[in-house]
Design a protein around this motif. Structure first.
Motif, PDB file in Angstrom:
ATOM      1  N   ARG A 188       0.970  -1.194   0.106  1.00  0.00           N
ATOM      2  CA  ARG A 188       0.130   0.080  -0.130  1.00  0.00           C
ATOM      3  C   ARG A 188       0.922   1.277   0.288  1.00  0.00           C
ATOM      4  O   ARG A 188       1.838   1.430   0.865  1.00  0.00           O
ATOM      5  CB  ARG A 188      -0.842   0.201   1.235  1.00  0.00           C
ATOM      6  N   LEU A 189       0.493   1.965  -1.052  1.00  0.00           N
ATOM      7  CA  LEU A 189       1.187   3.250  -1.018  1.00  0.00           C
ATOM      8  C   LEU A 189       0.234   4.412  -0.914  1.00  0.00           C
ATOM      9  O   LEU A 189      -0.474   4.699  -1.265  1.00  0.00           O
ATOM     10  CB  LEU A 189       1.836   3.704  -2.676  1.00  0.00           C
ATOM     11  N   LEU A 190       0.691   5.264   0.404  1.00  0.00           N
ATOM     12  CA  LEU A 190      -0.090   6.412   0.740  1.00  0.00           C
ATOM     13  C   LEU A 190       0.630   7.788  -0.196  1.00  0.00           C
ATOM     14  O   LEU A 190       1.692   7.959   0.358  1.00  0.00           O
ATOM     15  CB  LEU A 190       0.122   6.554   2.181  1.00  0.00           C
ATOM     16  N   ILE A 191       0.102   8.465  -0.707  1.00  0.00           N
ATOM     17  CA  ILE A 191       0.392   9.723  -1.296  1.00  0.00           C
ATOM     18  C   ILE A 191      -0.267  10.992  -0.512  1.00  0.00           C
ATOM     19  O   ILE A 191      -1.503  11.070  -0.282  1.00  0.00           O
ATOM     20  CB  ILE A 191      -0.011   9.834  -2.775  1.00  0.00           C
ATOM     21  N   ILE A 192       0.454  11.853   0.190  1.00  0.00           N
ATOM     22  CA  ILE A 192       0.114  13.062   0.954  1.00  0.00           C
ATOM     23  C   ILE A 192       0.055  14.045  -0.051  1.00  0.00           C
ATOM     24  O   ILE A 192       1.099  14.507  -0.489  1.00  0.00           O
ATOM     25  CB  ILE A 192       1.139  13.202   1.883  1.00  0.00           C
ATOM     26  N   SER A 193      -1.170  14.204  -0.562  1.00  0.00           N
ATOM     27  CA  SER A 193      -1.470  15.286  -1.650  1.00  0.00           C
ATOM     28  C   SER A 193      -1.746  16.663  -0.844  1.00  0.00           C
ATOM     29  O   SER A 193      -2.749  16.960  -0.193  1.00  0.00           O
ATOM     30  CB  SER A 193      -2.569  14.917  -2.435  1.00  0.00           C
ATOM     31  N   ARG A 194      -1.104  17.777  -1.034  1.00  0.00           N
ATOM     32  CA  ARG A 194      -1.124  19.044  -0.376  1.00  0.00           C
ATOM     33  C   ARG A 194      -2.253  19.878  -1.426  1.00  0.00           C
ATOM     34  O   ARG A 194      -2.268  19.535  -2.490  1.00  0.00           O
ATOM     35  CB  ARG A 194       0.358  19.830  -0.327  1.00  0.00           C
ATOM     36  N   GLU A 195      -2.995  20.802  -0.607  1.00  0.00           N
ATOM     37  CA  GLU A 195      -3.950  21.252  -1.243  1.00  0.00           C
ATOM     38  C   GLU A 195      -3.547  22.737  -1.601  1.00  0.00           C
ATOM     39  O   GLU A 195      -4.291  23.366  -2.545  1.00  0.00           O
ATOM     40  CB  GLU A 195      -5.206  21.284  -0.342  1.00  0.00           C
ATOM     41  N   ARG A 196      -2.856  23.494  -0.786  1.00  0.00           N
ATOM     42  CA  ARG A 196      -2.353  24.991  -1.383  1.00  0.00           C
ATOM     43  C   ARG A 196      -0.956  24.969  -1.799  1.00  0.00           C
ATOM     44  O   ARG A 196      -1.031  25.040  -3.084  1.00  0.00           O
ATOM     45  CB  ARG A 196      -2.600  25.558   0.125  1.00  0.00           C
ATOM     46  N   THR A 197       0.078  25.010  -1.189  1.00  0.00           N
ATOM     47  CA  THR A 197       1.217  25.314  -1.806  1.00  0.00           C
ATOM     48  C   THR A 197       1.971  23.822  -1.863  1.00  0.00           C
ATOM     49  O   THR A 197       1.530  22.940  -1.192  1.00  0.00           O
ATOM     50  CB  THR A 197       2.219  26.080  -0.954  1.00  0.00           C
ATOM     51  N   ARG A 198       2.962  23.626  -2.741  1.00  0.00           N
ATOM     52  CA  ARG A 198       3.805  22.425  -3.012  1.00  0.00           C
ATOM     53  C   ARG A 198       2.701  21.613  -3.461  1.00  0.00           C
ATOM     54  O   ARG A 198       2.917  20.384  -2.919  1.00  0.00           O
ATOM     55  CB  ARG A 198       4.801  22.214  -2.010  1.00  0.00           C
ATOM     56  N   LYS A 199       1.952  21.800  -4.097  1.00  0.00           N
ATOM     57  CA  LYS A 199       0.631  20.690  -4.553  1.00  0.00           C
ATOM     58  C   LYS A 199       1.644  19.892  -5.604  1.00  0.00           C
ATOM     59  O   LYS A 199       2.374  20.072  -6.446  1.00  0.00           O
ATOM     60  CB  LYS A 199      -0.390  21.417  -5.299  1.00  0.00           C
ATOM     61  N   LEU A 200       1.206  18.553  -5.693  1.00  0.00           N
ATOM     62  CA  LEU A 200       1.498  17.507  -6.763  1.00  0.00           C
ATOM     63  C   LEU A 200       0.410  17.379  -7.847  1.00  0.00           C
ATOM     64  O   LEU A 200      -0.538  16.928  -7.912  1.00  0.00           O
ATOM     65  CB  LEU A 200       1.606  16.232  -5.991  1.00  0.00           C
ATOM     66  N   VAL A 201       0.914  18.392  -8.790  1.00  0.00           N
ATOM     67  CA  VAL A 201      -0.106  18.787  -9.941  1.00  0.00           C
ATOM     68  C   VAL A 201      -0.643  17.567 -10.686  1.00  0.00           C
ATOM     69  O   VAL A 201      -1.504  17.382 -11.236  1.00  0.00           O
ATOM     70  CB  VAL A 201       0.368  20.183 -10.588  1.00  0.00           C
ATOM     71  N   ASN A 202       0.492  16.715 -10.976  1.00  0.00           N
ATOM     72  CA  ASN A 202       0.076  15.408 -11.724  1.00  0.00           C
ATOM     73  C   ASN A 202      -0.122  14.375 -10.974  1.00  0.00           C
ATOM     74  O   ASN A 202       0.404  13.118 -11.574  1.00  0.00           O
ATOM     75  CB  ASN A 202       1.031  15.295 -12.956  1.00  0.00           C
TER      76      ASN A 202
END
Length: 516
Positions: free
Chosen positions: A350-364
């Motif tokens: 299982r891979l957990l991706i912490i996706s930020r919502e404001r700055t330093r977002k992972l756009v793809n």
């Protein structure tokens, strides 16, 4: 030695003369001369021993350095001992002066009461009589670069209304105390003026008279730990590195038999992390600022122990705690099932991706998910949740966690041992920042750590600045302007668009670590 040699020489001469010329009469003369020399030698030897003994009693060594020198040398002159002791004293005074320059609250002149004195050591009877004259100052340590901490035992009285803590002594039992005062902000980031600006200052006083002390309204039979939950704790990372890790190191050894006295109390914030507080103390917390009484304890620790970001220095820790112990504690506090990652075998990790919502977002992020699934991962991308207990279970169920550098990576505290952290480093030469915050701590937690630094083409800064701008040609010049300009450019304005071909080997390496 010269005197002994002369005596031997006289004996030899006398014997030769006696045998050859003068007979028994001169033998008697030789004996008289010999006795005279022996008598003089014994007198000098006794005098020398007495003077040596007197010299050793004339100095009260202030440190192990002086004692070691005395042990290694059979005879040390009195003036040599005094010089050594004086050097030790001057070192301590010099160090105290440096500490005073840093924090402005260290009583330098008190060292003259506790370091070397050039007086003869008192006899046993004298020591017992003079012990009542010894001063017993409150034990405050201002030497740590991150935190100030005071530990008080005996009659401790805490007045929330006055933000004051009193250590009261009895002249009949403990000897007279000097009335001394210390000031402390109980939050472990003392060098950061911004963080400390909203932390309440407490006044600590040692009193030698019960008449001066406020009367107790509430008595407790367990120790108190007094600290602030303000500073930067609105940030998730700082909540752990500035409060929970230091609080664990300070209070865990009491096995729940301790009461938290909190200044800058924030009920909603505390409620969010209630399982942590309850796992460290069996008793209700006390809101110090809104308490009008005088709380009395047998012992109090004011301030929290702190070593580094998300870190515990096991060597000075009384129980030898480490970050592995902290993670074990966190799993217990939130009733998490997985203690460690076993070899994944045939199941999908299982891979957990912490996706930020404001700055330093992972756009793809969607492209990253598809890539990870092709490699064999089961991908989890949770939304931000206020229910930390529920979110901790999601984190604990995963084998790998990845994300762009930011507070969200603090959730590594819920990962099982041997899990993998992949930290994505934004453009700007921030390697030292990310390693301090999460790289080194993850290793202390017995997690496996991978780091991926993006290229300038993977940064959205290329859409905001020309390629010949210092942001790309000389990032160090931006960093040298200070934290605020650096944060504004490299942390607040930047998002990340991962090059999948370049990032793929990192995901493959994580799989390899899990299978190993």
């Amino acid at each position: 030695m010269k005197m002994g040699h002369d005596m031997k020489h006289v004996r030899s001469c006398c014997c030769r003369i006696e045998l050859q010329k003068f007979g028994f009469g001169l033998v008697a003369g030789c004996l008289l001369v010999s006795l005279a020399y022996v008598s003089e030698f014994n007198f000098d030897a006794v005098s020398l021993l007495n003077s040596t003994s007197s010299s050793s009693l004339s100095v009260a060594p202030s440190s192990h350095r002086v004692e070691d020198i005395v042990t290694s040398q059979q005879v040390v002159r009195k003036d040599e001992k005094q010089e050594i002791s004086l050097q030790c004293k001057l070192c301590e005074i010099e160090n105290a002066a440096a500490a005073a320059a840093n924090n402005g609250s260290y009583a330098i002149d008190s060292l003259w009461k506790t370091t070397t004195t050039f007086e003869a050591k008192p006899t046993t009877d004298e020591r017992s009589e003079d012990s009542t004259l010894e001063k017993k100052p409150m034990m405050c340590d201002f030497s740590n670069s991150r935190t100030d901490i005071c530990e008080i035992e005996g009659d401790v009285r805490i007045s929330g209304k006055n933000s004051s803590i009193f250590s009261v002594s009895s002249p009949e039992t403990d000897g007279p105390y000097e009335n001394e005062t210390w000031r402390i902000k109980p939050y472990p980031r003392k060098a950061d003026k911004q963080a400390m600006s909203n932390v309440k200052e407490l006044t600590l006083k040692s009193l030698s008279s019960f008449k001066e002390a406020p009367q107790c309204t509430d008595r407790y039979d367990v120790p108190a730990v007094v600290f602030s939950v303000h500073g930067f704790t609105g940030n998730y990372f700082h909540a752990f590195t500035d409060v929970f890790v230091p609080l664990f190191e300070t209070a865990h050894g009491f096995n729940g038999e301790v009461r938290f006295v909190i200044t800058d109390f924030r009920a909603r914030w505390i409620h969010r992390f209630l399982p942590i507080f309850k796992s460290l103390s069996r008793y209700d917390m006390i809101d110090l600022d809104n308490n009008d009484g005088v709380l009395c304890f047998p012992r109090a620790i004011v301030g929290l122990k702190s070593h580094n970001e998300l870190s515990i220095d096991a060597s000075p820790s009384p129980k030898g705690y480490s970050m592995v112990d902290f993670l074990r504690f966190m799993r217990g506090a939130y009733s998490l099932k997985r203690d460690s990652v076993a070899a994944v075998g045939i199941r999908r990790p299982r891979l957990l991706i912490i996706s930020r919502e404001r700055t330093r977002k992972l756009v793809n992020v969607k492209d990253v998910i598809r890539l990870a699934e092709k490699l064999g991962y089961q991908v989890v991308v949770p939304r931000a949740q206020k229910d930390l207990a529920q979110f901790s279970r999601v984190v604990n169920s995963c084998d790998v966690m990845m994300g762009v550098h930011g507070a969200g990576l603090t959730n590594i505290v819920f990962l099982p041992t041997n899990a993998v952290l992949i930290q994505i480093v934004p453009w700007g030469g921030l390697d030292w920042v990310v390693r301090t915050c999460f790289g080194e701590p993850s290793k202390e937690m017995k997690l496996q750590y991978l780091e991926y630094s993006i290229s300038e083409e993977e940064s959205t800064l290329i859409e905001q600045y020309p390629r010949d701008h210092a942001v790309f040609t000389d990032p160090a010049s931006i960093r040298k302007r200070g934290w605020v300009p650096m944060k504004e450019v490299f942390l607040d304005k930047q998002d990340v668009n991962l090059n999948l071909s370049r990032f793929k080997p990192v995901l493959e390496k994580a799989l390899e670590l899990l299978h190993t």
